[in-house]
Design an enzyme around this catalytic site. Structure first.
Site, mmCIF file in Angstrom:
data_model
loop_
_atom_site.group_PDB
_atom_site.id
_atom_site.type_symbol
_atom_site.label_atom_id
_atom_site.label_comp_id
_atom_site.label_asym_id
_atom_site.label_seq_id
_atom_site.Cartn_x
_atom_site.Cartn_y
_atom_site.Cartn_z
ATOM 1 N N GLY A 1 0.622 -1.252 -0.160
ATOM 2 C CA GLY A 1 0.037 -0.027 0.127
ATOM 3 C C GLY A 1 0.850 1.194 -0.052
ATOM 4 O O GLY A 1 0.453 2.403 0.694
ATOM 5 N N ASN B 291 1.094 3.146 -2.506
ATOM 6 C CA ASN B 291 0.297 4.163 -3.332
ATOM 7 C C ASN B 291 -0.725 4.661 -2.451
ATOM 8 O O ASN B 291 -1.312 5.998 -2.521
ATOM 9 C CB ASN B 291 -0.257 3.523 -4.656
ATOM 10 C CG ASN B 291 0.776 3.616 -5.744
ATOM 11 O OD1 ASN B 291 1.390 4.822 -5.858
ATOM 12 N ND2 ASN B 291 1.058 2.425 -6.513
ATOM 13 N N LEU C 295 -4.462 -6.669 -7.062
ATOM 14 C CA LEU C 295 -4.056 -7.620 -7.895
ATOM 15 C C LEU C 295 -5.409 -8.668 -8.293
ATOM 16 O O LEU C 295 -5.118 -9.783 -7.968
ATOM 17 C CB LEU C 295 -2.778 -8.656 -7.436
ATOM 18 C CG LEU C 295 -1.797 -7.577 -7.103
ATOM 19 C CD1 LEU C 295 -0.605 -8.429 -6.960
ATOM 20 C CD2 LEU C 295 -1.395 -6.860 -8.531
ATOM 21 N N LYS C 296 -6.402 -7.911 -8.722
ATOM 22 C CA LYS C 296 -7.661 -8.995 -9.147
ATOM 23 C C LYS C 296 -8.152 -8.091 -10.105
ATOM 24 O O LYS C 296 -8.430 -6.900 -9.948
ATOM 25 C CB LYS C 296 -8.351 -9.006 -8.029
ATOM 26 C CG LYS C 296 -9.449 -10.214 -8.138
ATOM 27 C CD LYS C 296 -10.533 -10.153 -6.603
ATOM 28 C CE LYS C 296 -11.264 -11.145 -7.088
ATOM 29 N NZ LYS C 296 -12.517 -10.963 -8.157
ATOM 30 N N LEU D 61 -11.502 -6.891 -11.985
ATOM 31 C CA LEU D 61 -12.791 -6.740 -11.411
ATOM 32 C C LEU D 61 -13.752 -7.379 -12.497
ATOM 33 O O LEU D 61 -13.383 -7.078 -13.889
ATOM 34 C CB LEU D 61 -13.099 -5.259 -11.181
ATOM 35 C CG LEU D 61 -12.385 -4.818 -10.234
ATOM 36 C CD1 LEU D 61 -12.579 -3.136 -10.042
ATOM 37 C CD2 LEU D 61 -12.503 -5.338 -8.608
ATOM 38 N N HIS E 223 -0.835 2.042 -13.045
ATOM 39 C CA HIS E 223 0.003 0.986 -13.689
ATOM 40 C C HIS E 223 1.269 1.369 -14.139
ATOM 41 O O HIS E 223 1.333 2.533 -14.613
ATOM 42 C CB HIS E 223 -0.793 0.483 -15.265
ATOM 43 C CG HIS E 223 -0.279 -0.652 -15.594
ATOM 44 N ND1 HIS E 223 -0.387 -2.040 -15.094
ATOM 45 C CD2 HIS E 223 0.666 -0.712 -16.810
ATOM 46 C CE1 HIS E 223 0.357 -2.803 -16.002
ATOM 47 N NE2 HIS E 223 1.050 -2.114 -16.844
ATOM 48 N N ASP F 87 -6.505 -3.185 -17.858
ATOM 49 C CA ASP F 87 -5.656 -2.004 -18.393
ATOM 50 C C ASP F 87 -6.173 -1.358 -19.753
ATOM 51 O O ASP F 87 -5.326 -0.922 -20.448
ATOM 52 C CB ASP F 87 -4.370 -2.317 -18.456
ATOM 53 C CG ASP F 87 -3.668 -2.816 -17.201
ATOM 54 O OD1 ASP F 87 -4.099 -2.410 -16.208
ATOM 55 O OD2 ASP F 87 -2.711 -3.636 -17.053
ATOM 56 N N GLU G 14 4.476 7.318 -9.886
ATOM 57 C CA GLU G 14 3.256 6.668 -9.595
ATOM 58 C C GLU G 14 2.548 7.482 -8.238
ATOM 59 O O GLU G 14 1.449 7.732 -8.414
ATOM 60 C CB GLU G 14 3.351 5.145 -8.894
ATOM 61 C CG GLU G 14 3.448 4.356 -10.074
ATOM 62 C CD GLU G 14 3.658 2.790 -9.452
ATOM 63 O OE1 GLU G 14 2.672 2.538 -8.965
ATOM 64 O OE2 GLU G 14 4.269 1.958 -10.055
#
EC number: 2.1.2.2
Length: 197
Positions: free
Chosen positions: A12, A14, A81-82, A84, A100, A141, A170
């Site tokens: 976490g 970001n 990391l999933k 949707l 990304h 993406d 980022e």
């Protein structure tokens, strides 16, 4: 003031950049929820340290319900990391953003996450890389691009070197986009995104 939910799967960093920007008064919003699909994710600990509700939840419908109960205006994927489902992305259309670690459309899509992105960029021999904040749609993406920034790729870079350099931008562009969204400066026309001054 907008209500923000941040979805994380890992450390976490970001998320921390958004927390810092909110606490510094740079974002006209509040983080109401941090949700992780991984029970031991350090991102949940970051949330608790700042008195933000931290939720471990794997079930997508339960996540949607929690966010609707909390009247969430903006969903930020910060290392979530999933991929949707279409029902999730439709429930929050043009209200989910993702960061990304490449210049989309390069080195993105299924399988491109974490260090793999930077390994691919170096292997390909690109001279610049960077980060992209984009809206999330039902595919990996492929949603409209909101903001990008670049870093130079040096001859001696390891994937870890490049990752660290990209991570700095980022943090910058993600918190900037969250601030712009909370100030109603972002407009979507088809696949194009306009940010008002």
């Amino acid at each position: 003031m907008k209500n923000i939910a941040v979805l994380v799967s890992g450390g976490g960093t970001n998320l921390q950049s958004i927390i810092d920007a909110v606490e510094a008064g740079k974002i006209n919003g509040q983080i109401k929820l941090v949700i992780s699909n991984k029970e031991g994710a350090y991102g949940l600990e970051r949330a608790k340290k700042h008195n933000i509700r931290a939720v471990f939840e794997k079930d997508e419908q339960a996540i949607i319900d929690i966010m609707k109960e909390n009247k969430i205006d903006l969903v930020v994927l910060a290392g979530f990391l999933k991929i949707l489902s279409p029902s999730f992305t439709k429930a929050f259309e043009n209200r989910i953003i993702n960061i990304h670690p490449s210049l989309i459309p390069s080195f993105c899509g299924k399988g491109y996450y974490g260090l793999k992105v930077h390994e691919a960029a170096i292997e390909y021999g690109v001279k610049v890389s960077g980060a992209t904040v984009h809206f999330v749609d039902e595919n990996a993406d492929t949603g409209p691009i909101i903001r990008q920034d670049t870093v130079e790729v040096f001859a001696g870079d390891s994937p870890q070197d490049l990752q660290q350099r990209v991570l700095k931008i980022e943090h910058k562009i993600l918190s900037q986009v969250v601030a712009d969204y909370c100030d109603d400066k972002i407009r979507v026309v088809g696949r194009r995104v306009f940010i008002e001054d």
